[in-house]
Each structure stands twice: as structure tokens, then as C-alpha cells.
Scaffold this motif. Structure first.
Motif, PDB file in Angstrom:
ATOM      1  N   GLU A   1     -11.537 -26.750  10.933  1.00 27.14           N
ATOM      2  CA  GLU A   1     -10.845 -27.471   9.858  1.00 27.14           C
ATOM      3  C   GLU A   1      -9.415 -26.947   9.658  1.00 27.14           C
ATOM      4  O   GLU A   1      -8.503 -27.719   9.335  1.00 27.14           O
TER       5      GLU A   1
ATOM      6  N   VAL B   1     -10.265 -34.926  16.637  1.00 24.55           N
ATOM      7  CA  VAL B   1     -10.823 -34.602  15.325  1.00 24.55           C
ATOM      8  C   VAL B   1     -12.228 -35.188  15.177  1.00 24.55           C
ATOM      9  O   VAL B   1     -13.151 -34.508  14.715  1.00 24.55           O
TER      10      VAL B   1
ATOM     11  N   GLU C   1     -15.772 -33.533  13.939  1.00 28.14           N
ATOM     12  CA  GLU C   1     -16.428 -33.943  12.687  1.00 28.14           C
ATOM     13  C   GLU C   1     -17.869 -34.365  12.944  1.00 28.14           C
ATOM     14  O   GLU C   1     -18.734 -34.197  12.082  1.00 28.14           O
TER      15      GLU C   1
HETATM   16 FE   LIG Z   1     -11.785 -31.905   9.927  1.00 29.54          FE
END
Ligand SMILES: [Fe+2]
Ligand SMILES: [Fe+2]
Length: 273
Positions: A88, A166, A170
Motif C-alpha cells: 500500500e 495495483v 488488491e
Molecule cells: Fe492499494
């Protein structure tokens, strides 16, 4: 002290800490940064708020890791949660750099003391389940289909490549939640499942406007228009959150799903997933 609203700013200290992080963030430099990008206030806004959302997700996974340690969760699961903090942080840098590529981040005032809502349950296992449900089973699970749609409508090779990287991360961040619930399954009684259903319902409601940061802008460059976002969010709430929770005996209250336009599992003829 981290208290009250402050401008959202990022810094690095470098040295051994920069070298330690370097292998994890090296792919960012490989993205097609030389693309000629249009000037877009919407893209600057959405990528700035995305940077902050990613920062908040790092805080959430730090809480997940601590809560998992406090309830004796399997150590490989704990390690994954801790590792996701790094993911993150890397996403935060990526989003900030994309905002810069569109002309610079917008000013954002944020409260760093309120990044993560604390669990209300006193029992360590249920407290961990609460934070895991909010973070992985709702937040990350909703994010994946929204980002995939945003990628399809990106219209930019930089944004496409950024979102592709990304969304792959995720997806495993969401998976962590299902694995935790399956591990905890035999220790969750009916009252705990009812509590977790309510937690999930409140989180679905909370994420609806958060993920819609760009609504009412045209779709593209990482933004989604309302006409694209709204049905995608409804489908994600049903398919990616309510249905897999229901399969684990955790029912998201119908009123919470209805508030975002979704139907409870079993009340819809929708197939797939
Ligand atoms: Fe993220
Ligand atoms: Fe994530």
C-alpha cells in the motif's frame, strides 16, 4: 503528534531504508512515464485522493497485522498482512507520481489520527475479524472490480499499466479476508456473525462515496463517471462482498445493501462471479 487536519504530504528518508524498499517499488520506474498526457484537473484530483486512500489502506493493514497477532492467527497470514503495508505504501507513491504526471497533486487536508476506525468488539478474535472484514472483505473486495473497470476505460497507457499492477495486489489483499474468516470459522458463534454482518453493511455504505471520488467526471485517466461507477459498485457489493460473506454465514443487512442499490444474495437473478 498526529492530531487534527494537516496537509497530505509524503516524504522519504532514503539511506538504508530507501535501499530496503527499492526492490518493491522498482517497477514504478518501468511504467511509460514518457506518455504525452492531457491536462486533466479530474485526473489530478482522483490520483491525489487515491494516494491518500492507499496511505489509509497501509494503516488498515498495519491494524490487521496487529489484531491478527493479538488473536494468535496463523503466522503466515500475519506476515502477509504486514507485507501488504508495503504494497500500500508503494501504491501511495505510485498514485502520487501519477498525480504529478497530470500536473501535480491537489491540496488535501487529512486527519492522520483517524485513518482506521477501531474495532468495537472486546474479544481479540472478533476484533480482528471486524478489522479484517472492513479492510479485506469489503474495502479491498470492492476495489478490485472498480479498478478493473477504471482500467478498461483508462485511455492512457500509463494509467492502464499503473492500474494493472495495483489491481493484481488488491486481489490478494481481498483474499486475505476470506482465508482469515475460514480459519476463524469454528470460533465465530451466531452473535459474532450477526455483528460482522452489521460491520460489513456499515463498511459497504461508507465505501460507496469514498470509492466514488471522481463521480460526475467523464470516465478515463483513472476517473469513473457516475453512469459507469454506480452499476459497478452495486454489482461489486452483491457479488464480491455480500455473496462470499453469506457463504460463510455472515449476512449483510438488506437495508445496507439497499442503501447502495444492491440486493441481498438470493434476491437477485444475477449469475456469474
Ligand atoms: Fe492499494
Ligand atoms: Fe489494497
Amino acid at each position: 503528534m498526529c492530531q487534527g487536519f494537516v496537509p497530505f504530504e509524503l516524504s522519504t528518508i532514503g539511506g538504508p531504508w530507501g535501499r530496503r524498499l527499492a526492490p518493491r517499488r522498482a517497477w514504478i520506474d518501468e511504467l511509460p512515464w514518457d506518455e504525452a498526457l492531457p491536462s486533466s484537473p479530474e485526473a489530478r484530483h482522483v490520483w491525489t485522493t487515491t494516494a491518500f486512500s492507499e496511505y489509509a489502506s497501509a494503516a488498515a493493514f498495519a491494524e490487521v497485522a496487529a489484531a491478527m497477532l493479538a488473536c494468535g492467527a496463523p503466522i503466515d497470514l500475519v506476515a502477509a498482512a504486514g507485507d501488504f503495508v508495503v504494497d500500500e505504501i508503494v501504491h501511495t507513491e505510485l498514485a502520487a507520481r501519477v498525480a504529478a504526471a497530470f500536473g501535480g497533486a491537489v491540496t488535501l487536508e487529512v486527519d492522520l489520527g483517524k485513518l482506521v476506525r477501531p474495532a468495537v468488539a472486546a474479544d481479540p478474535l472478533l476484533a480482528a475479524a471486524e478489522i479484517v472484514v472492513r479492510t479485506s472483505c469489503v474495502g479491498e473486495a470492492l476495489t478490485v472490480p472498480i479498478l478493473k473497470l477504471s482500467r478498461r476505460l483508462a485511455g492512457s497507457s500509463l494509467v492502464d499499466a499503473a492500474l494493472a499492477a495495483v489491481v493484481a495486489d488488491e486481489a490478494s489483499h481481498a483474499q486475505l479476508g476470506w482465508w482469515f474468516l475460514d480459519w476463524a470459522d469454528h470460533r465465530l458463534d451466531d452473535a459474532a456473525r450477526v455483528h460482522l454482518g452489521r460491520v460489513a453493511g456499515a463498511a459497504v455504505r461508507a465505501f460507496a462515496p469514498l470509492l466514488a471520488v471522481s463521480s460526475c467526471s467523464p470516465s478515463g485517466l483513472g476517473t469513473l463517471a457516475c453512469d459507469d461507477y454506480d452499476p459497478a459498485f452495486v454489482a461489486a457489493a452483491e457479488r464480491s462482498v455480500a455473496r462470499p460473506l453469506a457463504a460463510r454465514g455472515i449476512v449483510v443487512p438488506a437495508a445496507d445493501l439497499a442503501a447502495v442499490g444492491a440486493s441481498p444474495p438470493g434476491a437477485t437473478a444475477m449469475s456469474g462471479g
